[in-house]
Design an enzyme around this catalytic site. Structure first.
Site, mmCIF file in Angstrom:
data_model
loop_
_atom_site.group_PDB
_atom_site.id
_atom_site.type_symbol
_atom_site.label_atom_id
_atom_site.label_comp_id
_atom_site.label_asym_id
_atom_site.label_seq_id
_atom_site.Cartn_x
_atom_site.Cartn_y
_atom_site.Cartn_z
ATOM 1 N N SER A 1 2.334 3.250 1.744
ATOM 2 C CA SER A 1 1.178 2.486 2.210
ATOM 3 C C SER A 1 -0.085 3.125 1.669
ATOM 4 O O SER A 1 -0.127 4.326 1.409
ATOM 5 C CB SER A 1 1.144 2.482 3.735
ATOM 6 O OG SER A 1 0.689 3.734 4.204
ATOM 7 N N LYS A 2 -1.096 2.298 1.511
ATOM 8 C CA LYS A 2 -2.358 2.791 0.960
ATOM 9 C C LYS A 2 -3.010 3.802 1.896
ATOM 10 O O LYS A 2 -3.771 4.651 1.481
ATOM 11 C CB LYS A 2 -3.300 1.612 0.694
ATOM 12 C CG LYS A 2 -2.860 0.783 -0.490
ATOM 13 C CD LYS A 2 -3.949 -0.137 -0.956
ATOM 14 C CE LYS A 2 -3.789 -1.505 -0.371
ATOM 15 N NZ LYS A 2 -4.861 -2.425 -0.738
ATOM 16 N N ARG A 3 -2.673 3.698 3.182
ATOM 17 C CA ARG A 3 -3.250 4.611 4.151
ATOM 18 C C ARG A 3 -2.684 6.025 3.968
ATOM 19 O O ARG A 3 -3.405 7.002 3.973
ATOM 20 C CB ARG A 3 -2.935 4.080 5.554
ATOM 21 C CG ARG A 3 -3.808 4.588 6.672
ATOM 22 C CD ARG A 3 -3.522 3.811 7.958
ATOM 23 N NE ARG A 3 -2.116 3.438 8.102
ATOM 24 C CZ ARG A 3 -1.158 4.264 8.534
ATOM 25 N NH1 ARG A 3 -1.446 5.496 8.838
ATOM 26 N NH2 ARG A 3 0.096 3.844 8.642
#
Ligand code: GLU
Length: 513
Positions: free
Chosen positions: A263-265
């Protein structure tokens, strides 16, 4: 909004038609490139078309520059589309927000046939309902409070919103299994009464994707396994609307080293722009992405190869070889591939790839002179086999573009100098000073100032003359010309710098000893 009748799917160009359908909700996700690469490989192999569709129906999550970033990163990777918002095509428009009128008749048909119904439940009521279901450990899902009610009947009950949404009426005997090109028969969970038209008049993903895949003549839907649970809903919509469904290929998810979905997070490299910023070559990233879901290719001579071009991959690609389990994202592997691809480049091409990094770090201006470019090419040849990422270029290249008085000696390099350094530099100054550098650069004339000559003179004077071991003899000289402890090959560097610069730099360090 154009009122033209759509072209029948069978009359659209391309033997197969595949699409990637990113939502412009931020920095493009590496998954978009991953899907695009498989889409495009199959499309090219089959003489088909690859389509880019922008799925921008989620207005709350929209980000203004995201669409342009999708174009830029996919083009950077060479994953170019035949039809799309920016290039047009027979199924225009390719941006869902510009197709709102297209979806309405489909919703009307579903409502009229009793496959869909209006729902006025307010978001607050739905939250309450869900919380209650969770407390009671019941399966969560819409409880059909609105089903069969008129607006007035519903308004008499609590939690009623002004504008209704439209929901699918999922039948009890819904078919939840389907055949996937990669995994074979898949059993998906029973779906909920999915919203297909939102209160703001925008379709949800589920309706829009079916309508658009149909109208755009998509033959193969390639997407991540996270969409498996949506496929039964889509198949229902195809059936209710009397449309032929496409083939589905659900790709293994990209996973991090802990096997979690990336995930980009959590993972900076989930952003596609990260790879460009961090000095990876598009060839290496495309190769790497292919290996995330696909085994090494078998070359014409029967051997397996992990390093391959997109064209080689496209020629050999088969759905049955995609590994449904996928593999973990291993950045060390990517680094290795990047080094391999870097060495494959023709040196002029390699030098061009360095330019944006050198410009960003102010080693070169954005309008370098021909002389600077020629020098860069010579330096590039020296460093090409020593680099893993393009971002390493600045440190290696900068000393060749600094004026002699701008060379700063790094602390670790200075720390390595010892009591014999002065003697070594003096010997070098004497012997190099005698090399003739006339004729350098003149057509047909060879200067003596060559790496070979420099090397033999220095060896003779320092290793043999002073009896300093070769391993340590050249350290002070390297430090003088580059300011660093580690630099591109010394004698070649001196040749590129020229006699005057080399002597100036040696002299400058000597004066500080
Ligand atoms: N818009 C969806 C996404 O962002 C597309 C999913 C699909 O390919 O059907 O991933």
């Amino acid at each position: 909004m154009s009122e033209t009748t759509p072209i029948p799917a069978g009359d659209l160009p391309g033997a197969v038609r595949l699409r990637v359908a990113p939502s412009p909700t931020g920095d493009p996700h590496v998954g978009t490139a991953y899907m695009s690469m498989f889409d495009l490989a199959f499309a090219r192999q089959q003489g088909g078309r690859f389509i880019l569709r922008i799925e921008d129906t989620d207005r709350a999550r929209l980000q203004a520059d995201s669409e342009q970033q999708i174009y830029d990163t996919l083009r950077w990777l060479g994953l170019t589309w035949d039809e799309g918002p920016d290039v047009g095509g027979p199924c225009e428009p390719y941006r869902q927000s510009e197709r709102l009128e297209t979806y309405r008749p489909f919703v009307e048909r579903l409502l009229a046939a009793g496959h869909a119904y209006h729902c006025w439940c307010s978001p607050e009521r739905l939250t309450q309902m869900r919380e209650q279901q969770q407390r009671r450990k019941q399966p969560t899902g819409y409880d059909r409070m609105c089903l069969g009610k008129t607006r007035d009947e519903r308004a008499a009950l609590p939690g009623c919103a002004q504008t209704p949404v439209v929901r699918m009426l999922i039948p009890d005997d819904v078919e939840t299994s389907f055949v996937d090109l990669i995994a074979g028969r898949i059993d998906a969970p029973v779906p909920d009464d999915q919203v297909i038209l939102k209160a703001d008049g925008f379709p949800t993903y589920h309706l829009a994707v079916v309508v658009d895949d149909h109208l755009m003549g998509i033959t193969h839907v390639v997407r991540g396994q996270e969409w498996i649970s949506s496929t039964p809903k889509h198949l229902l919509l195809y059936r209710w609307l009397g449309l032929e469904p496409p083939h589905f290929a659900h790709m293994p998810l990209l996973r991090d080293e802990k096997k979690a979905k990336i995930s980009k997070r959590k993972n900076p490299w989930a952003r596609l722009t990260w790879f460009r910023e961090n000095g990876y070559l598009p060839e290496a990233l495309v190769n790497f992405l292919a290996l995330q879901g696909y085994p090494p290719i078998v070359a014409d001579n029967g051997t397996e190869r992990e390093v391959f071009t997109f064209d080689e991959f496209a020629q050999r690609f088969e759905w049955s070889k995609v590994n449904p389990a996928g593999s973990m994202f291993n950045l060390d592997k990517l680094d290795w591939l990047n080094g391999v691809w870097m060495r494959e480049l023709e040196v002029g091409d390699f030098a061009c790839r360095l330019l944006p990094f050198l410009e960003a770090d102010c080693v070169l201006s954005d309008n370098p002179s021909l002389g600077e470019l020629a020098r860069l090419r010579s330096v590039a040849a020296l460093i090409q086999s020593r680099m893993v990422k393009l971002t390493e270029a600045t440190d290696l290249v900068a000393p060749f573009f600094l004026s002699d008085d701008m060379i700063v000696i790094a602390d670790d390099a200075r720390a390595q100098l010892d009591d014999r350094s002065a003697e070594v530099i003096d010997a070098a100054l004497a012997v190099l000073g005698d090399i003739d550098d006339h004729g350098r650069g003149l057509l047909g004339s060879e200067s003596d100032w060559s790496a070979e000559r420099i090397q033999s003179c220095l060896r003779e004077a320092i290793v043999e003359g002073l009896g300093v071991k070769a391993r340590v003899a050249f350290g002070p000289l390297r430090t003088a010309v580059s300011g660093r402890r580690i630099s591109p090959p010394l004698f070649e560097s001196m040749e590129i710098l020229g006699k005057t610069s080399t002597l100036n730099r040696l002299q400058a360090l000597r004066e500080t000893l």
